[in-house]
Design an enzyme around this catalytic site. Structure first.
Site, short mmCIF file in Angstrom:
data_model
loop_
_atom_site.label_atom_id
_atom_site.label_comp_id
_atom_site.label_asym_id
_atom_site.label_seq_id
_atom_site.Cartn_x
_atom_site.Cartn_y
_atom_site.Cartn_z
N CYS A 129 -5.18 -3.05 -4.53
CA CYS A 129 -5.04 -3.70 -3.47
C CYS A 129 -3.20 -3.71 -3.25
O CYS A 129 -2.95 -2.43 -3.02
CB CYS A 129 -4.97 -5.37 -3.92
SG CYS A 129 -4.97 -6.49 -2.51
N THR A 130 -2.69 -4.64 -3.10
CA THR A 130 -1.06 -4.37 -2.71
C THR A 130 -0.43 -4.14 -3.76
O THR A 130 0.98 -4.04 -3.78
CB THR A 130 -0.63 -5.95 -1.95
OG1 THR A 130 -0.90 -6.70 -2.79
CG2 THR A 130 -1.36 -5.98 -0.98
#
Length: 326
Positions: free
Chosen positions: A104-105
């Site tokens: 993800c981030t």
């Protein structure tokens, strides 16, 4: 334990719980891995949902025996403001790791550490534009579930951590082991389609032109209606040329492409929540035939209507508990 068995997760407060739990579950279910959680100071971290995670050691205590370094992500309002100490620790450990993985981030941590310079990468679909803007040296691939560029692997949002972990297990332990883990976790070994299947409903922002807003409202109110360019221009009392120019200038798509997108979204809703046959859904949403809808789904989402329904509709599934042999 062989050389591919040591996996370290680099964490700090605010980490997304599922970004950690999903991949950890995959590695543990596969067997043969030593999974360790490491924080900046060696203390437990508080996750995004308020649950505390105990850790095994501090990042500074991790030696040079790391095979796979995993960097989970953080909530949307925090992904650009990563902790400097975390970045420093990741940069140091990455230098000796065989591979570095972000979930993800977590890609923003890798980018801040300079590990994505000149590389292809992906992240959560909502954060791809920000990653490209903040780090222009990164070649962002917004539709990918995960991207491998050399020793660095980046993955899309949240549950994509499970996808990338399964891929790594397949590399290390073979596809049969990865398939067994996927079956145990009741997930796709390799899911079809890309992030566009999740992003499509949010891809069109509000137009500035009042005429175009009225045009969009007409389509949204009745996706199955007659929304040919000439018909819409007549209803809005503007020229076809002017309306076409508005679509291209403000939405970067043609009128036909927008209508197709809205019809696909209407069909998504029916496929997710109902039991209507695919041909009936196609007619209800203005496609005319199941084949026309199938081609539209492949263009917009990268998956067929049948595959989309199988994946997303609500259904009770009961499976007997079992665990793959380590």
């Amino acid at each position: 334990m062989d050389a591919t068995g040591d996996v370290v997760f680099a964490l700090s407060d605010g980490v997304l719980l599922l970004d950690v739990a999903g991949p950890v579950q995959v590695f543990d279910s596969a067997g043969g891995y030593r999974v360790r959680l490491a924080s900046v100071d060696g203390r437990a971290v508080r996750t995004d949902v308020g649950v505390s995670l105990g850790v095994d050691l501090a990042l500074s205590e991790v030696g040079g025996d790391v095979d796979t370094l995993v960097v989970p992500g953080y909530p949307r309002d925090e992904f650009a403001g990563v902790v400097p100490e975390l970045v420093d620790g990741v940069r140091r450990l990455a230098a000796g790791a065989r591979r570095v993985v972000s979930v993800c981030t977590g890609a923003f941590v890798l980018a801040r550490a300079g590990l994505l310079d000149g590389r292809r990468a992906t992240t959560h679909w909502q954060a791809c534009a920000a990653l490209a803007e903040l780090y222009p040296g990164v070649r962002v691939e917004p539709d990918a579930i995960y991207v491998r560029d050399g020793p660095v692997v980046t993955s899309a949002g949240v549950t994509a951590g499970i996808d990338v972990a399964l891929a790594l297990v397949g590399e290390d332990r073979g596809e049969d082991r990865a398939r067994a883990v996927a079956k145990y976790l009741v997930v796709f070994l390799q899911r079809p389609g890309g992030q566009s299947q999740f992003r499509a409903r949010h891809a069109v922002s509000g137009p500035r032109s009042a005429t175009l807003r009225r045009a969009l409202d007409l389509v949204a109110a009745d996706p199955s209606g007659d929304h040919r360019l000439a018909t819409m221009a007549g209803a809005l009392a503007v020229s076809e040329r002017h309306l076409s120019r508005l679509f291209r200038r403000e939405l970067a798509m043609t009128c036909g492409q927008f209508v197709e997108r809205l019809r696909v979204e209407a069909a998504q809703t029916l496929l997710e929540s109902g039991e209507e046959p695919v041909p009936a859904v196609a007619r209800a949403c203005g496609f005319g035939s199941a084949e026309t809808m199938r081609r539209a789904f492949l263009r917009v989402l990268g998956v067929s209507p049948s595959a989309y329904r199988h994946r997303f509709r609500l259904a009770d599934q009961r499976t007997a508990p079992w665990r793959p042999v380590s």
